[in-house]
Every structure is written in C-alpha cells, then in structure tokens.
Design an enzyme around this catalytic site. Structure first.
Site, PDB file in Angstrom:
ATOM      1  CG  ASN A   1       0.147  -4.102   3.109  1.00 57.33           C
ATOM      2  OD1 ASN A   1       1.149  -4.777   2.968  1.00 57.33           O
ATOM      3  ND2 ASN A   1      -1.051  -4.530   2.756  1.00 57.33           N
TER       4      ASN A   1
ATOM      5  CB  SER B   1      -0.908   0.030   1.240  1.00 54.20           C
ATOM      6  OG  SER B   1      -1.855  -1.003   1.226  1.00 54.20           O
TER       7      SER B   1
ATOM      8  CE  LYS C   1      -9.991  -4.448   4.704  1.00 52.96           C
ATOM      9  NZ  LYS C   1     -10.331  -3.267   3.875  1.00 52.96           N
TER      10      LYS C   1
ATOM     11  CB  SER D   1      -3.570  -0.714  -2.430  1.00 47.99           C
ATOM     12  OG  SER D   1      -4.145  -1.995  -2.382  1.00 47.99           O
ATOM     13  CB  THR D   2      -3.048   4.002  -4.012  1.00 44.77           C
ATOM     14  OG1 THR D   2      -4.181   3.875  -4.889  1.00 44.77           O
ATOM     15  CG2 THR D   2      -2.035   2.931  -4.369  1.00 44.77           C
ATOM     16  CB  SER D   3      -7.781   5.661  -1.626  1.00 46.69           C
ATOM     17  OG  SER D   3      -8.618   6.771  -1.378  1.00 46.69           O
ATOM     18  CE  LYS D   4      -4.440   1.098   1.881  1.00 47.41           C
ATOM     19  NZ  LYS D   4      -5.380   0.492   2.829  1.00 47.41           N
TER      20      LYS D   4
ATOM     21  CB  CYS E   1      -3.596   0.273   6.648  1.00 46.14           C
ATOM     22  SG  CYS E   1      -2.695  -0.277   5.172  1.00 46.14           S
TER      23      CYS E   1
ATOM     24  CB  SER F   1      -9.657  -4.274   0.185  1.00 47.54           C
ATOM     25  OG  SER F   1      -9.423  -3.094   0.916  1.00 47.54           O
TER      26      SER F   1
ATOM     27  CG  MET G   1      -6.393  -5.628   2.468  1.00 42.99           C
ATOM     28  SD  MET G   1      -7.121  -6.962   1.495  1.00 42.99           S
ATOM     29  CE  MET G   1      -8.448  -7.477   2.566  1.00 42.99           C
TER      30      MET G   1
END
Length: 396
Positions: free
Chosen positions: A106, A19, A278, A67-70, A104, A309, A318
């Site tokens: 990751n 992530s 999840k 994975s990239t909206s955090k 999260c 996810s 995840m």
C-alpha cells in the site's frame, strides 16, 4: 536533573493505499540512524510511539493498527535503471522492535509521489501534464516496483475520482507494477513455492491439520481454506479481533507455516517476525455487507479473502498480500485459484472486509517451475502533512 531537548527531523506523513506512515529522506535522519541498526530502530519506535503497553500509540505518530504503524526511508538510488531506493519498517505497537522482513504494498503507492516531491526524480522527466514513471528499488525484498504517477501543471496530482474500498475519499489513481514478484526469502531460495508444492498439508499441533498454499510473491503468504478453520470468508474485523482464542489459533497456523516455508529456524522465532509471512483464508464468492455498509454481491467478485496482519484481521487488504493473491489466482491448482473457480486467469476480483480489489498477474510454467513477470494493481496516495517530527533527544 537536566533532560535533553527534543530534536526535529524533516518528515512527511502520507497515506498510500489503505495504509499511512511517516516518510523520511535518508539524508534527513540523524547520522547514526542513516545506517541499519539499533539506533535507527530506536528512533523509529519513538517517532511512531512504541512500544506502548496501552496499545494506543498516543505519544507518537502511529495509529494503533498495523496499517498505521509504519515508517519509510527513501534515498536516491545508485542502482542502474532506478530512481530511488525504498526501505519499509513495520513498527510493532506493543513491543520494542521494527520488522524489516518485507514490503508494504500500500505505501508503495506513495513512494513515487514522495520521490517526485523530494526532488529525487529528474525534473526533465516531469511533464507539465501527464504521467511520470518512477522506478523504485524495494530494498527489503530486492525487487523493482514501477509506479505510474499522474502529474498536473508540473506537480504530483493527488486529487481525483479514483475510489479505493477501505479509503473514505476518492483521489488520483497511481498504477503499480510489481516486477518479478516472487520474494527472495531466506530458506526459499527465491522459489515461488518454497516447499515445491502448490498445496501442502500443514500440521499445527493443538490446532489441526489444514491444506495450505504457501507462496513467496509480493510477500510470503500462507493461504488456507476458510471453512477448514471454521470461517465463512465473509467475516469483518470485530468477528475475529475481539476473540483472543481465535487470534492465538491463527497465529499458531502462521507460525507453523513460517517454519514450513523456511522463514524461521524455530517456532519461537515467529514472535519477532510478525510482518512476514502473512496468513490469509479464502472462500468461494458470496454476498456480504462490508465494514462501510456497502453490499458486495456474489457476482461482483471471484472469491473471498480475509488476511491477518501483525496479529489482527486486516481492515481491508495489504497491498503485498494482494500481489500474492493475484499471483496464486493465476496458477491453476492453488487454493486461491480453486476458490476463484479454477482454470487459467490473468486477473481476479476479490472481496475483503472493506469491499473489492482487483489485481492482475500473468503466470507461466517452464520445466515444472512457475514464474510471474509482474503483478499489477491500482492504489492512490496523498500527503497528509509535511514538516518535522519531534522526538526527545535521548531517542537518537
């Protein structure tokens, strides 16, 4: 008409595991965003570029995937025995909300390096060469994570030869220990199995009835057998994410599992709680070709796992769900354990869309209650960029 200028906020863009997200020190946020509430959520939504009806997050730092909206907020901890407090926000892509209901796993790998780089760890504890142990309080779920961060010449070591399936380039290994990973979730009373059963029969109106293991460990997770929902367990993202009917079916299973676990009061509440629980489906080991073209052999893994996810099949796994997988695999009789061949085990290797991941956990039973002292796995982390993010003034 006058418009307020953009403001700039100190931030670091980091990859952690599979992530990546925008990291902030709490003290660097605008005053009204230093406390939980609408102002903080509005700011993070604007930073990431949500809500975006186009689903691309072009006008923000997000990458248009779960994975990239955090976003991550880190502060020096006042809790005894801890270095930092870590708060994670999963930013919805097309809707205007931030889900604070879970961790999260990751990005947990990046918190220790960020804390060291930000001066939140006592310099006297940082060797010239060696490993720094950073104790992290995960504020979303009220749990401790211990990160073992490599240091070279007094600075965080980011490069190395540790390879992680789902990440293109090797980097330095960061070993993580998730202590007492059974999640303290509302309705679950802190129980690892909120229904009191290792396997339940989950009825989903209009979809079917399925065996399910519902567990609070790392992150609340619902496990079902792949074959029961029409899959092999070897699927890659394109096989599912391009099929709206399949995604709706999976979301219905997740929503009814959330209700059964006591995480929501009404089935409609699941739409605003996308990050947890999840949903994952498991199968016995089989050979397949991963998303990178790498062959994963049947003998290389103990079982197959695919996880959903934020409404999509995840490209890898995840980190928190990996903790749930390792924990469930260590408890004889769960669907995860049975897919791995049953029996007692302290570690499991599972195949996911991008390759293989190993996670360890040691479970014990006392008076009919299962506990896990810690789950262990390795990830890597790297700073991608640091400086400032800029947002229009009205976002604050």
């Amino acid at each position: 008409m006058a418009h307020p200028p953009q403001i700039k906020i100190a931030a670091t863009y980091m990859r952690g595991g599979t992530s990546k997200g925008v990291f902030f020190r709490l003290q660097d946020l605008p005053a009204n965003a230093q406390v939980a509430g609408p102002a903080r959520d509005a700011l993070l939504l604007r930073v990431i570029g949500s809500p975006d009806p186009y689903g691309k997050q072009i006008d923000g730092m997000g990458g248009a995937t779960s994975s990239t909206s955090k976003a991550v907020i880190v502060a020096a901890s006042r809790r005894p025995g801890h270095d930092v407090d870590y708060l994670f926000g999963q930013v919805s892509i097309d809707s205007g909300f931030v889900d604070w209901s879970g961790n999260c796993g990751n990005l947990s790998a990046a918190v220790g390096p960020f804390a060291i780089n930000s001066g939140m760890v006592d310099p006297a504890r940082i060797p010239h060469d060696g490993v720094v142990t950073v104790r992290i309080w995960q504020a979303n779920i009220g749990k401790t994570i211990v990160a073992h961060v490599p240091v070279t010449s007094g600075a965080v070591q980011e490069t190395g030869d540790f390879e992680l399936d789902g990440v293109t380039f090797p980097a330095a290994e960061v070993r993580l220990e998730f202590l007492d990973p059974a999640a303290e979730e509302e309705g679950g009373g802190g129980a690892m199995f909120p229904t009191g059963q290792l396997v339940d029969q989950l009825d989903v109106p209009g979809v079917g009835s399925f065996k399910a293991t519902m567990i609070n460990a790392g992150i609340p997770t619902i496990f079902v057998n792949a074959e029961d929902i029409g899959y092999l367990g070897t699927e890659l993202q394109d096989a599912i994410n391009g099929a709206p009917a399949a995604l709706a079916r999976l979301e219905a299973i997740r929503a009814h599992g959330a209700l059964r676990m006591g995480l929501i009061a009404h089935i409609d509440d699941a739409a605003r709680r996308q990050h947890t629980p999840k949903l994952a489906f498991v199968a016995a080991p089989a050979s397949y070709t991963s998303s990178s073209g790498k062959l994963v052999g049947q003998n290389d893994i103990d079982l197959l796992v695919r996880a959903v996810s934020m409404g999509k099949l995840h490209h890898a796994m995840m980190g928190t769900a990996a903790v749930a997988i390792g924990t469930a695999a260590a408890i004889p009789g769960t669907l995860v354990n049975l897919a791995a061949g049953g029996g007692a085990r302290t570690a499991v290797r599972f195949g996911h869309p991008s390759g293989i991941l190993r996670v360890g956990a040691e479970a014990s039973e006392q008076d009919g209650q299962w506990t896990v002292g810690k789950a262990i796995m390795s990830r890597s982390a790297r700073v991608l960029m640091d400086g400032w993010v800029r947002v229009p003034g009205e976002a604050t």
